[in-house]
Enzyme design. Structure first.
Site, PDB file in Angstrom:
ATOM      1  N   GLY A  86       0.827  -1.200   0.000  1.00  0.00           N
ATOM      2  CA  GLY A  86       0.000   0.000   0.000  1.00  0.00           C
ATOM      3  C   GLY A  86       0.859   1.245   0.000  1.00  0.00           C
ATOM      4  O   GLY A  86       2.083   1.181  -0.116  1.00  0.00           O
ATOM      5  N   GLY A  88       1.137   5.655   1.393  1.00  0.00           N
ATOM      6  CA  GLY A  88       0.677   6.823   2.114  1.00  0.00           C
ATOM      7  C   GLY A  88       0.977   8.058   1.283  1.00  0.00           C
ATOM      8  O   GLY A  88       1.173   7.988   0.074  1.00  0.00           O
ATOM      9  N   ARG A  92       5.765   4.335  -0.225  1.00  0.00           N
ATOM     10  CA  ARG A  92       5.077   3.100  -0.581  1.00  0.00           C
ATOM     11  C   ARG A  92       5.677   1.968   0.230  1.00  0.00           C
ATOM     12  O   ARG A  92       6.842   2.031   0.612  1.00  0.00           O
ATOM     13  CB  ARG A  92       5.202   2.819  -2.077  1.00  0.00           C
ATOM     14  N   ASP A 201       1.231  12.112  15.508  1.00  0.00           N
ATOM     15  CA  ASP A 201       0.329  11.628  14.458  1.00  0.00           C
ATOM     16  C   ASP A 201      -0.332  10.325  14.897  1.00  0.00           C
ATOM     17  O   ASP A 201      -0.507   9.405  14.096  1.00  0.00           O
ATOM     18  CB  ASP A 201       1.077  11.430  13.142  1.00  0.00           C
TER      19      ASP A 201
END
Length: 659
Positions: A86, A88, A92, A201
């Site tokens: 996947g 962000g 990757r 985060d």
């Protein structure tokens, strides 16, 4: 590890069906002139004279090139690239496997995205911070290294995805489960704050499940070290739904460790209610709600008064009014039922007997979970420090300093047994369909076709005709390589996707088994067998794509031939598209050519046998030498038959000699 998500599968329209001249694992043989003409035609068709729409801002992760099949490190440890996991906003993620079969996750950052000193410092700070951490509820940092185009951060793989995926599946969680998860998160945050690290985060998508269903905090891209002499940070950063109000104040107010406390409150609310407390489609509305602490508990959700009291305190506007990390676990809410462990059944539904835990057992379980989360461990670790040597490489053109990727990390790896990654896998001991053999088959096929073409009539009697068996054929296909890859269905009804990273997932017909076929260009494809009933979480995205294509092909495309029994594992090695044909190279050594007039040829048995499939699905398999001498097939004549065979021979020649 970032919260990686692939793009949702998009419906295919007729323009995408078997018609796109797209990027493939090999170069197209179409001429540059034709390509230019096609581009010009496309511009006219799309109305390029009209005012162009503003382009969307491209993700920095799109600059990340697919890593080579083998990534070589400077400390002598090589990794084999596996499945794409996947992406962000900045990176990757791919599977990486070492020579012993241990599987890791590699967060891959394109060097092209590191455009200035500030971006470089941010990346190196992330590596330094994460590398300095060691806690049972923090994703384990393994190593970092680089090649000419990418920087790789090698991490412990978390096969059961994140709390975000869990919440999407379950919609809401029970309070006992949430109590367990929040205890582990508090343990990890206590450790971070003891090392003077603010995560900044924290969100459901950045908290992952390890093979034993324990939570692991990951993605330290926004993390910062607060030196003892400083009390505030002033950068506005984070994910909108989770940002604390003081962060929105920027340089006016500054922020500190309390932003992580706030995020715990947001996550706890989301798990119990099903969505974050300040959620809105409009980011500015989210920010206004945060500033005004504008949230409520929906009346249709069963949230206990004790949980509401804790959440309200965690989401206090004034950071100093929020409980400290040590005070959180002293709230009455943590006196309720809590399991001793979490099992994989939690991923799909409410666990059994979770509400019937006695108060006495809950107390025992709570102490056990706290102990495992390091709550009772003395905080004797020194604060994380980022040194100048951590930010400057000693080698020209290199980005990583030696201090961040030392050569003596060989014995510091905490490796994950591949048997623990999702469900048990069966890895074939040998490479199947080796690239060396297939390259040799290319050459042999061309040479045999050439010899047969020039065989004199007086020598036909000495030529031994080959046995003619119908080969495995590509029955249906969809080229969606602009997003995912090339999907195909074989005449055995097995369905595969050749992904853009050149690895393949092959799903067997009438079976719950599928293969991950990982390419090593020097050797071939190593096959990892799994069950599609309950696959490893890191394979689910690829299986979803396979199922998506399967449904589309079964609904919209007709077969080339009837089903046939699988005698061996066959899959697509590579394909090439031109204006005349599409060429399939299969791992049983056959070459299939689909011409644009819907006639199809397949060359098999090292160039000695040819199969013709007519537009109405009639199939005839013959020795090539007979067709060359007769000039055509006997059952159904093929337009320009011999010319097509010459096109086939020349295309295979180009592959054999890599022209």
């Amino acid at each position: 590890m970032a919260s990686y998500r692939t793009q949702p599968l998009q419906p295919l329209n007729n323009g995408q069906l078997n018609a796109r001249l797209a990027t493939t694992p090999v170069k197209s043989l179409a001429s540059p002139a034709h390509a230019a003409a096609a581009t010009a035609t496309r511009r006219v068709r799309d109305g390029a004279e009209a005012k162009e729409k503003p382009k969307k801002k491209e993700k920095l992760s799109s600059l990340c090139k697919t890593p080579p099949s083998i990534v070589r490190t400077r400390n002598g440890r090589d990794y084999q690239r596996g499945l794409f996991l996947g992406e962000g906003g900045f990176a990757r993620c791919f599977q990486m496997k070492d020579s012993s079969g241990q599987i890791f996750a590699a967060k891959t950052v394109a060097k092209a995205s590191i455009k200035n000193e500030k971006t470089k410092t941010k990346l190196l700070s992330e590596i330094k911070i994460h590398k300095s951490l060691k806690h049972p509820n923090i994703v384990n940092f393994i190593d970092c290294f680089e090649d000419d185009v990418n920087v790789y951060i090698l991490l412990e793989i978390c096969p059961h995805q994140s709390l975000m995926e869990l919440l999407k599946t379950r919609k809401v969680l029970t309070e006992p489960e949430t109590r367990f998860f929040m205890t582990q998160v508090v343990g990890a945050i206590k450790y971070l704050h003891g090392r003077r690290v603010i995560h900044r985060d924290l969100k459901l998508g950045n908290i992952f499940f390890d093979p034993n269903m324990n939570l692991k905090i990951g993605d330290f891209g926004l993390a910062s070290v607060l030196p003892a002499g400083d009390s505030r940070k002033y950068t506005i950063c984070g994910t909108p739904n989770y940002i604390a109000p003081e962060v929105l104040g920027g340089k006016t107010t500054g922020h500190s460790f309390e932003v992580d406390i706030w995020a715990i409150g947001v996550m706890m609310y989301a798990l119990l209610v099903g969505k974050p407390p300040f959620q809105s489609r409009d980011v500015q509305v989210i920010y206004e709600r945060i500033k005004n602490i504008d949230f409520a508990f929906p009346p249709d959700k069963e949230v206990s008064p004790e949980a509401k009291a804790l959440i309200k305190d965690l989401l206090s506007l004034n950071p100093l009014h929020r409980p400290t990390i040590d005070e959180i676990l002293q709230y009455d809410w943590f006196k309720g039922p809590i399991p001793s462990t979490i099992t994989p059944e939690t991923l799909v539904g409410k666990p059994r007997n979770v509400d019937s835990i006695s108060r006495q057992q809950a107390s025992v379980n709570f102490n056990h979970v706290k102990a495992n989360a390091g709550i009772y461990s003395p905080s004797n670790k020194a604060p994380v420090q980022i040194l100048k040597s951590d930010l400057e490489s000693e080698k020209p053109k290199a980005l990583l300093p030696q201090s961040l990727s030392p050569g003596d990390t060989k014995y510091k790896y905490k490796e994950v047994d591949p048997k623990q990654v999702g469900k048990p896998r069966r890895v074939f001991n040998t490479y199947i369909a080796t690239t060396k053999d297939l390259d040799q088959n290319c050459f042999d096929t061309y040479q045999n076709m050439r010899k047969i073409e020039h065989l004199r009539d007086d020598r036909l009697g000495s030529f031994e005709l080959p046995t003619c068996e119908k080969p495995v054929l590509v029955s249906k296909w969809v080229d969606y390589s602009n997003k995912y890859g090339f999907s195909y269905q074989l005449s055995t009804n097995d369905i595969g996707v050749l992904f853009n990273d050149e690895n393949t997932v092959l799903k067997f017909h009438n079976s719950d088994k599928f293969l991950e076929l990982i390419l090593n260009k020097n050797e071939g494809w190593i096959a990892i067998e799994n069950s599609s009933v309950n696959p490893p979480s890191e394979s689910r995205k690829q299986l979803d794509i396979v199922d998506f294509f399967a449904k589309y092909m079964n609904s919209n495309l007709s077969k080339v031939s009837d089903n046939e029994e699988r005698k061996e594992t066959v899959f697509l090695r590579r394909y090439t598209r031109t204006n005349e044909y599409i060429m399939f190279e299969l791992t049983d050594g056959s070459f299939q050519f689909n011409f644009k007039d819907h006639h199809k040829f397949c060359i098999s048995k090292a160039g000695t046998v040819i199969t013709h499939v007519s537009p109405n699905r009639g199939i005839e398999t013959c020795p090539l030498i007979l067709i060359l001498k007769q000039g055509n097939f006997s059952r159904e004549e093929v337009p320009e038959c011999l010319e097509k065979i010459m096109v086939v021979k020349d295309a295979i020649k180009r592959k054999a000699f890599r022209e």
